[in-house]
Design an enzyme around this catalytic site. Structure first.
Site, PDB file in Angstrom:
ATOM      1  NE  ARG A  57     139.948 112.229  -7.241  1.00 21.43           N
ATOM      2  CZ  ARG A  57     139.285 113.231  -6.664  1.00 21.43           C
ATOM      3  NH1 ARG A  57     138.249 113.762  -7.227  1.00 21.43           N
ATOM      4  NH2 ARG A  57     139.680 113.703  -5.508  1.00 21.43           N
ATOM      5  NE  ARG A  94     132.776 116.872  -0.228  1.00 17.85           N
ATOM      6  CZ  ARG A  94     132.235 116.698  -1.435  1.00 17.85           C
ATOM      7  NH1 ARG A  94     131.243 115.853  -1.595  1.00 17.85           N
ATOM      8  NH2 ARG A  94     132.664 117.378  -2.473  1.00 17.85           N
ATOM      9  CG  ASP A 149     126.195 112.567  -9.420  1.00 17.53           C
ATOM     10  OD1 ASP A 149     127.404 112.332  -9.365  1.00 17.53           O
ATOM     11  OD2 ASP A 149     125.689 113.638  -9.064  1.00 17.53           O
ATOM     12  CE  LYS A 150     130.448 110.946  -3.249  1.00 18.36           C
ATOM     13  NZ  LYS A 150     130.149 112.063  -2.340  1.00 18.36           N
ATOM     14  CG  PHE A 165     139.526 123.338  -6.378  1.00 20.13           C
ATOM     15  CD1 PHE A 165     140.220 122.725  -5.346  1.00 20.13           C
ATOM     16  CD2 PHE A 165     138.780 122.542  -7.229  1.00 20.13           C
ATOM     17  CE1 PHE A 165     140.168 121.350  -5.178  1.00 20.13           C
ATOM     18  CE2 PHE A 165     138.732 121.171  -7.067  1.00 20.13           C
ATOM     19  CZ  PHE A 165     139.425 120.577  -6.035  1.00 20.13           C
ATOM     20  CG  ASP A 184     122.479 116.607  -8.364  1.00 21.54           C
ATOM     21  OD1 ASP A 184     122.520 117.438  -7.455  1.00 21.54           O
ATOM     22  OD2 ASP A 184     123.487 115.982  -8.744  1.00 21.54           O
ATOM     23  CE  LYS A 213     139.676 125.512   0.872  1.00 24.29           C
ATOM     24  NZ  LYS A 213     138.811 126.466   1.454  1.00 24.29           N
ATOM     25  CE  LYS A 251     129.756 111.296 -12.945  1.00 22.00           C
ATOM     26  NZ  LYS A 251     128.891 112.255 -12.253  1.00 22.00           N
ATOM     27  N   GLY A 296     132.567 111.810  -9.315  1.00 22.30           N
ATOM     28  CA  GLY A 296     133.850 112.484  -9.539  1.00 22.30           C
ATOM     29  C   GLY A 296     134.644 112.586  -8.250  1.00 22.30           C
TER      30      GLY A 296
END
EC number: 7.6.2.1
Length: 1096
Positions: free
Chosen positions: A808, A646, A432-433, A593, A834, A617, A814, A727
């Site tokens: 994404r 980001r 994962d990132k 969001f 994590d 935003k 995954k 993602g």
């Protein structure tokens, strides 16, 4: 005719790429293509061959599944109406609110555990052999020689399972018997968690667990809202804000909940923890009050109340709660080494049958030959050693202990003790990132206004702009002069930049879901009434709580430049300007969001000017169509993403009172609908999201974890291919891949263009096929399209890449990628993550590693191995994984060798004595041979190491050799078989040649030589001595010598003490071992293994 020609034209292009599918499938409609080849396959396969090769197993499974379904017919889940405080009014029966994590009950425990054990061929074989000893004609030795080892193995397993089961039972009991206050007509009553029913009104105190899924009715907090902690549910550590139903929150007292006539209509229980649709209706008011309920009005089970006391009405219990529905039973993982050993066991069984048939044939099939055949099968049953399972299981436990005791990787926990050897066979690592490669710690870096850009070094300019602009507004508000006059006094250009900066900062300070939290003073009274007085509202005591670290970083930055968020509740927000003035804004609407919308918005009214503003935003892809035309947004977002930031785009729109009222009424109507609520609300919102004024773009940096680069370098040198599944958006993922050196600086990156149809996917795959040695970056949507039509080709091409980045990706995608890699490459995969969103990927991989991160412990609890930091992966695989695999391979083969030697001796003995099916060694000799005499030295092989850990870390290339599986293969196994046959033959013939007159001496000489040979063979196998190994060797020898005094029924004690006995035993032992030592020495000289070149 147009489309038809186009299709033919496309297929002309496609001829460049050899495809593995029929043309007819392609000519058909895309949906047809799916069904055609599959239908053909299914028709072809069902025949007798299919039934013999595994069809019977398939049919049995199907029948069992059908039976289970009939016995446990699942109740259909339906929407429900719940009356407040009246559980008896429920139309149907709902499940009990008890948590049950146990695998078995009193009746199924023993059968269940035995089934799990005898699923393995090895254990089943022993059971059959042991049971055969009850038949007098087949009885060979004492019963205990067969039942003692089997009983020991089963006793250990049953005890371990029973302890685990009892712990689960205690944990469940503790949770189920927690007491909660239930509100009734007569007042508060204490009730156990397991006795709570749908419709009950339950009171939950601060820091108490929510016992079942509830709708939030009232709270002791003035604001009518509370915070809850959800780390046990979704793995996220930030607090969530929940809102009480306003109709019940407004009631004067608690008891009034019974004086009203109200009900909640809730949708059927679902898996999704992030959505809920329902309505609250109060019937006894005129007109009836209807309120729409959403996720923010719910309190899910297993969350914890973080502020105030709450009262809710129970809507789902037990098995229907979100938390229970989301816990999947993870499959039992079986290591590749165990599967390989199971194959070798089957090969040994065939050898055993063949040997027995040969013996009976040589005997000439005289008399009841089938009985002799069975007796031979039993005599040679030691070919398959029962101690194999015991030794390997104890070995796995030892490796787990060594990993957890390693000081270089503190805090590492082994949660699945059955697969430490898997760590030594990995070819693909999927990571994962956010939070794994990066720290999930956000730092504000850049503010861009289109004409001017501010970085870290020019933040003081922003501060002065904000100060100027605020003081000007303040003077306008206080002075009685007309505003126009005041404006003209300042220089025009300066003013415009100042006001634009101020607008941007104000938008960032208002458009979020962050709440400032103040800790109560130490020593303050715990009473809720006085809590307000005790709170310390100073800046040092303030912390921010929000659903994502990006949000907190932005609000902390506005505080640094002068606009501080000092207070927030459901209906208002307060900002403090640099001069200390408090600005109050009413919150009219918030739009949270979502991963689909990729944006969030808020409508606020400025209390001083009554001006209504809609702030929004979001990600640049979502916002670029919403804001007014501009020529810089796309380019600047690209630039920031290349720096690894980001980006968020901020915009606003000023509304008149009429516009807002019109929107409000349509929005309220949409929110009350029960069907397609989300779509209707989105449609209403879109009417506002037009022609918004673009204010600024912000850039926030996510820092890399410590030592990520060297760790990835080590893993790459070890021959492990690394894939990053995230993602996050394409640009951010690409720049993190570069900055973490996942993709080296010189490598090309092929960004897979977004594709939506089969033809586009074909062309894009062709373009990718022409490139060599370049990293692939692909988005989740394009991946989905390619997998639908060209699964095999895509996986084949991707596997040749040095690195792959999928952006994404949803959690299910995954997991799907992991499964695809396992199926297509047949190689071992490892997933590391994590957050709660990585759990499905971790459970799908052969080996899952979880990191205890900012996002909570969900991943580390679901994983097989849990580590503290990403850099620990290197040592875990390259040192521990490598040594665990090499040790287990050596141990497994050695235990098999131990059984083969004694079986060879039995075969020689039987063939010399006219093929009689008589045992060579009886009773305790057999049990002692497999336990006391040789167990410790053989088991001490788990401490063996070929190179020091520092060497293994320095030369990760050593790890590459293991992925080919050469430590344990049919080739190495055959070498051990040959050694066993040679040694068994020498020991038996030597004893027969040298024995004098009495048969007793044969047993004495051969058995002593056998034990000595085994001890010497252990010494021959060991590569690096450890003091415990030396102790084990001498301890075993001592045990044997000491036991000779008691074994007078087998040995002639007078003969044992003579010199003749000693020289005969020594001679046989030397002949059996010396040639092997010489061969080993020559092999090391002529073709040394790779590790010996490093150690010399």
């Amino acid at each position: 005719m147009g489309p038809r020609y186009q299709l033919e034209d496309e297929s002309a292009h496609m001829d460049e790429m050899p495809l593995m599918m029929s043309e007819e499938g392609f000519e058909n409609d895309e949906s047809d293509y799916h069904s055609l080849p599959r239908a053909r396959i299914t028709q072809r396969t069902h025949g007798l061959g299919w039934f013999v090769c595994g069809g019977w197993k398939f049919l049995c499974t199907r029948c069992c599944d059908w039976l289970i379904n009939v016995c446990q017919r699942k109740r259909e889940l339906r929407a429900r109406t719940v009356w407040l405080g009246h559980p008896e009014k429920c139309e149907e029966k709902h499940p009990r609110n008890s948590i049950k994590n146990q695998k078995y009950n009193v009746f199924t425990f023993i059968p269940g555990v035995l089934y799990e054990q005898f699923k393995f061929f090895l254990n089943l074989y022993f059971l059959v052999v042991s049971c055969s000893q009850f038949v007098p004609a087949l009885k060979i030795g004492y019963l205990y020689t067969y039942w003692a080892p089997l009983g020991f193995v089963l006793a250990v397993t049953i005890t371990r399972e029973a302890i685990d089961e009892f712990r689960r039972f205690q944990r469940d009991k503790e949770v189920n018997s927690q007491l909660y206050s239930k509100l009734t007509v007569r007042g508060k009553v204490q009730v156990k968690s397991s006795d709570i029913q749908v419709g009950d009104l339950i009171i939950v105190e601060k820091n108490q667990r929510v016992p079942s899924d509830m709708v939030f009715l009232r709270t002791s907090e003035k604001a009518g809202s509370c915070f809850i902690r959800t780390d046990q549910l979704d793995g996220e550590t930030d607090w969530k804000l929940k809102v009480a139903v306003s109709c019940t929150q407004r009631l004067p007292a608690l008891g009034d909940l019974f004086s009203i006539n109200a009900y909640v209509h809730a949708q059927k229980p679902l898996l999704d923890i992030h959505s809920f649709e329902g309505t609250f209706t109060r019937e006894d008011s005129d007109p009836p009050i209807h309120e729409s309920l959403s996720i923010e009005n719910t309190l899910w089970a297993s969350t914890i109340v973080a502020s105030g006391t709450v009262i809710g009405v129970v809507i789902y219990t037990g098995k229907e709660t979100r938390s229970v529905m989301n816990t999947s039973n993870p499959k039992n993982k079986v290591g590749l080494l165990d599967l390989e050993l199971n194959q070798l066991t089957k090969a040994l069984f065939l050898a055993l049958v063949a040997l027995s048939v040969v013996m009976v044939t040589l005997q000439g099939f005289v008399g009841p030959w089938y009985r002799s055949l069975f007796r031979f099968l039993l005599l040679f049953s030691y070919i398959i050693p029962i101690s194999l399972r015991v030794n390997l299981d104890m070995g796995k436990a030892a490796y787990g202990w060594l990993i957890m005791a390693d000081g270089s990787i503190p805090g590492t926990v082994v949660r699945t003790s059955t697969i430490p050897e898997e760590l030594g066979r990995l070819v693909y690592l999927l990571t994962d990132k956010t939070g794994t490669l990066t720290q999930n710690e956000m730092v504000f870096k850049r503010l861009h206004l289109g004409t001017v850009s501010y970085g870290m070094d020019t933040m003081d300019e922003i501060q002065s702009h904000v100060r100027d602009s605020c003081s000007q507004l303040h003077s306008q508000a206080t002075s009685s002069t007309p505003p126009r006059k005041a404006q003209s006094s300042a220089p025009k250009v300066r003013k415009s930049v100042s006001s634009r900066v101020h607008e941007a900062v104000k938008a960032i300070a208002l458009c979020h879901n962050v709440t400032p939290v103040y800790e109560p003073r130490a020593g303050g009274t715990g009473d809720a009434e006085h809590a307000e007085v005790d709170q310390d509202f100073s800046d040092e005591n303030r912390t921010y709580q929000a659903a994502s670290p990006d949000e907190v970083a932005l609000v902390q930055w506005t505080e640094r430049v002068g606009l501080t968020l000092v207070n927030r509740d459901l209906t208002s927000m307060q900002l403090r300007t640099p001069s200390g003035q408090i600005l109050t804004y009413s919150i009219l609407q918030t739009f949270p969001f979502t991963s689909e919308g990729k944006r969030m918005g808020v409508i606020v009214r400025d209390e001083s000017t009554a001006e209504i503003t809609f702030y929004m935003k979001g990600a640049d892809v979502a916002m670029s169509t919403i804001v007014q035309y501009n020529d810089w947004l796309e380019e600047e977002c690209g630039n920031m993403a290349r720096e690894g930031l980001r980006t968020l785009v901020v915009a606003k729109r000023t509304l008149t009172e009429e516009q807002y009222q019109d929107f409000e009424s349509r929005h309220a109507q949409a929110r009350l609908s029960v069907h397609d609520r989300a779509l209707k609300v989105a449609a209403v919102l879109e009417s506002l999201e037009r022609d918004m004024q673009l204010l600024c773009v912000t850039g926030v940096e996510d820092r890399l974890q410590e030592h990520v680069r060297p760790t990835l370098e080590t893993l790459r040198n070890a021959g492990i291919k690394i894939w990053m599944l995230t993602g996050d958006k394409l640009e951010t993922a690409t720049c993190i891949a570069k900055s973490s050196h996942l993709v080296s600086r010189t490598q090309d990156i092929h960004v897979f263009r977004p594709v939506t149809s089969r033809g586009e996917a074909h062309l894009e795959l062709n373009a990718f096929r022409r490139k060599h040695d370049c990293a692939l970056v692909i988005s989740g949507d394009s991946l989905e399209v390619c997998l639908r039509y060209y699964e095999h080709e895509l996986v084949e091409l991707a596997c040749q890449c040095p690195a792959v980045v999928c952006c994404r990706c949803s959690p299910t995608q995954k997991a799907r990628i992991v499964k695809l890699l396992r199926q297509h490459t047949r190689r071992r995969t490892c997933a590391i993550g994590d957050g709660g969103n990585d759990v499905s990927m971790i459970q799908a991989a052969d080996c899952g590693i979880g990191i205890e991160g900012k996002e909570g412990k969900a991943a580390s609890l679901a994983a097989d191995f849990s580590i503290r930091r990403f850099e620990h992966v290197g040592r875990l695989l390259v040192v521990h994984g490598r040594s665990s695999y090499k040790r287990s391979a050596a141990l497994g083969q050695f235990v098999m060798h131990r059984g083969l030697v004694i079986s060879t001796m039995q075969a020689v003995f039987s063939s010399v004595f006219y093929f009689a099916s008589v045992p060579l060694y009886q009773g305790f000799l057999m049990v002692g041979y497999a336990t006391v005499y040789t167990m410790f030295p053989v088991f001490s092989l788990v401490l063996d190491q070929d190179v020091k850990p520092e060497m293994a870390m320095l030369y990760p290339e050593l790890y590459k050799d293991l992925t080919k599986g050469r430590c344990l293969s049919f080739k190495t196994f055959l070498i051990w078989v040959l050694i066993s046959i040679y040694q068994g033959g020498i020991l038996m013939y030597g004893a027969l040649v040298l024995f004098e007159s009495e048969f007793v001496h044969v047993v004495g000489i051969s058995f002593t030589a056998l034990v000595l040979t085994e001890l010497l063979m252990v010494a021959l196998t060991i590569r690096t001595w450890h003091w415990l190994m030396v102790v084990a060797e001498f301890l075993s020898l001592g045990c044997y010598v000491a036991s000779l005094a008691f074994l007078n029924e087998y040995f002639d004690v007078a003969f044992i003490t003579t010199m003749t006995f000693l020289w005969k035993v020594s001679a046989i032992t030397v002949v059996s071992c010396l040639p092997l030592y010489i061969l080993k020495y020559l092999k090391r000289k002529l073709s040394p293994p790779s590790y010996s070149k490093l150690t010399s």
